[in-house]
Design an enzyme around this catalytic site. Sequence first.
Site, PDB file in Angstrom:
ATOM      1  N   ARG A  33      53.258  80.269  73.908  1.00 33.25           N
ATOM      2  CA  ARG A  33      52.628  81.228  72.990  1.00 33.25           C
ATOM      3  C   ARG A  33      53.579  82.382  72.712  1.00 33.25           C
ATOM      4  NH1 ARG A  33      47.069  80.592  72.100  1.00 33.25           N
ATOM      5  NH2 ARG A  33      46.379  78.789  73.285  1.00 33.25           N
ATOM      6  N   HIS A  90      64.675  78.372  77.478  1.00 33.37           N
ATOM      7  CA  HIS A  90      64.465  77.517  76.302  1.00 33.37           C
ATOM      8  C   HIS A  90      65.447  76.345  76.352  1.00 33.37           C
ATOM      9  CE1 HIS A  90      63.312  76.405  72.262  1.00 33.37           C
ATOM     10  NE2 HIS A  90      64.595  76.210  72.008  1.00 33.37           N
TER      11      HIS A  90
HETATM   12  C1  GAR Z   1      61.041  73.844  79.816  1.00 33.85           C
HETATM   13  O1  GAR Z   1      61.976  72.843  79.518  1.00 33.85           O
HETATM   14  C2  GAR Z   1      61.238  75.044  78.914  1.00 33.85           C
HETATM   15  O2  GAR Z   1      62.569  75.234  78.542  1.00 33.85           O
HETATM   16  C3  GAR Z   1      60.387  74.664  77.728  1.00 33.85           C
HETATM   17  O3  GAR Z   1      59.243  74.095  78.305  1.00 33.85           O
HETATM   18  C4  GAR Z   1      59.620  73.386  79.473  1.00 33.85           C
HETATM   19  C5  GAR Z   1      58.631  73.710  80.577  1.00 33.85           C
HETATM   20  O4  GAR Z   1      58.812  72.840  81.652  1.00 33.85           O
HETATM   21  N1  GAR Z   1      60.085  75.805  76.943  1.00 33.85           N
HETATM   22  C6  GAR Z   1      60.119  75.808  75.601  1.00 33.85           C
HETATM   23  O5  GAR Z   1      60.323  74.820  74.930  1.00 33.85           O
HETATM   24  C7  GAR Z   1      59.839  77.172  74.968  1.00 33.85           C
HETATM   25  N2  GAR Z   1      60.181  77.178  73.598  1.00 33.85           N
HETATM   26  P1  GAR Z   1      58.232  73.182  83.099  1.00 33.85           P
HETATM   27  O6  GAR Z   1      56.749  73.532  82.925  1.00 33.85           O
HETATM   28  O7  GAR Z   1      58.420  71.915  83.869  1.00 33.85           O
HETATM   29  O8  GAR Z   1      59.024  74.327  83.656  1.00 33.85           O
END
Ligand code: GAR
Length: 195
Positions: free
Chosen positions: A98, A116
């Site tokens: 969000r 990211h």
């Molecule tokens: C991570 O790879 C993070 O970089 C990405 O969500 C994943 C969460 O994984 N975030 C985004 O894409 C934000 N734009 P996790 O819950 O296993 O840490």
Amino acid sequence: MSGPDLLRLGVLGSGYGSNFAAICRAIDQGVLPARITAVLSDQPGAGILELGRTIGARTECIVPGIARGRLDPATEEKIVAILREEKVELVILAGFMRIIGPGLLAAYPRRIINVHPSLLPNHRGAQAAAQALAAGDQVTGCTVHYVDQGVDTGEIIAQQEVEVRPDDTTETLQARIQVAEHALLPSVIATFARP
Ligand code: GAR
């Protein structure tokens, strides 16, 4: 290192929580002098909440209100109140899907960071690994950056490159990017900790 010297972290996530687990490992290994005091999610079933409970942090599912993809002001107020009650000094967005609004940003100026899965400014938003494959990138990676009101637009703190292999799928590439994230994010958090 004793309790008062530890950097107090609040972690916000919407998903599985592998980055959260990486932060916990770095703390356990003694390379990150920090303590996670609050874990917040907008998803009641998020793995990150379950992991938060196992380390004894305050865990809360915040109800995001009607603003799709965003946080409404009342929800932000609630988040700020929880973070302040738990004396959080640095807020980590670890897969929090969000957009952060002015209330939370004003409460923690230059104290909210996000991880990211791309080399920003390339491939902002969701599905960054798929975007890298679709673009034919030979190298992608991950970024830790300060959060501002945009989507993955804040000042970059650190990046790590990850090679794209010819046989990569979105899943294999995302998995390798996450390995890089799990090293990069705790190392950046450590730079905010007291020496
Ligand atoms: C991570 O790879 C993070 O970089 C990405 O969500 C994943 C969460 O994984 N975030 C985004 O894409 C934000 N734009 P996790 O819950 O296993 O840490």
